[in-house]
Design an enzyme around this catalytic site. Structure first.
Site: not given
Length: 146
Positions: A8, A66, A68, A99, A134
């Site tokens: 963004d 974005c 954060t 993992h 995993h």
């Protein structure tokens, strides 16, 4: 490897830096789905474009950005077949691949500097899924979509 990337307006500069890092890999083909400027756009729309390429097989992995990394990672993880990891450090990026077999990396343009972001991207691109115990866990994660 094909990687689709998108951001963004809050991470356009970081996206350009990440694309420079991806150029280090001769076998990585990058598709940029935008945005390309600082005009406001909605990060769920970007997540949908990037993750659409991943789930359709048009991309092997995705990178979403974005301000954060939080909002776009939440949006990405709403898309069936996506395992998006929000990573702010190299260890988390390595573990997301080893993992969790993460197929999308999320980062924040207002959170990370270019240097650390580059190292995170390298860990994500170079990381290999370990399988084994995993794989059982990843299968359980994916079963939650049903």
């Amino acid at each position: 490897m094909k990687i689709t990337i998108g951001s963004d307006h809050g991470a356009v500069q970081l996206k350009e830096e990440v694309k420079m890092v991806l150029k280090e890999y001769g076998d990585v083909e990058v598709k940029d789905v935008g945005t390309f400027g600082t005009d406001s756009v909605d990060y769920p729309d970007i997540a949908e474009k990037v993750c659409g390429d991943v789930v359709s097989g048009n991309a092997d992995r995705g990178i979403v950005l974005c301000g954060t990394g939080i909002g776009i990672s939440i949006a990405a993880n709403k898309i069936k077949g996506i395992r998006c990891a929000l990573c702010n450090d190299v260890f988390s990026a390595k573990m997301s691949r080893q993992h969790n077999d993460a197929n999308v990396l999320a980062m924040g343009g207002r959170v990370l500097g270019f240097g650390p972001a580059g190292e995170i991207v390298r860990a994500f691109v170079e990381g290999k899924f370990e399988g084994g115990r995993h794989e059982r866990r990843v299968n359980k994660i994916m079963a939650l979509e049903k």
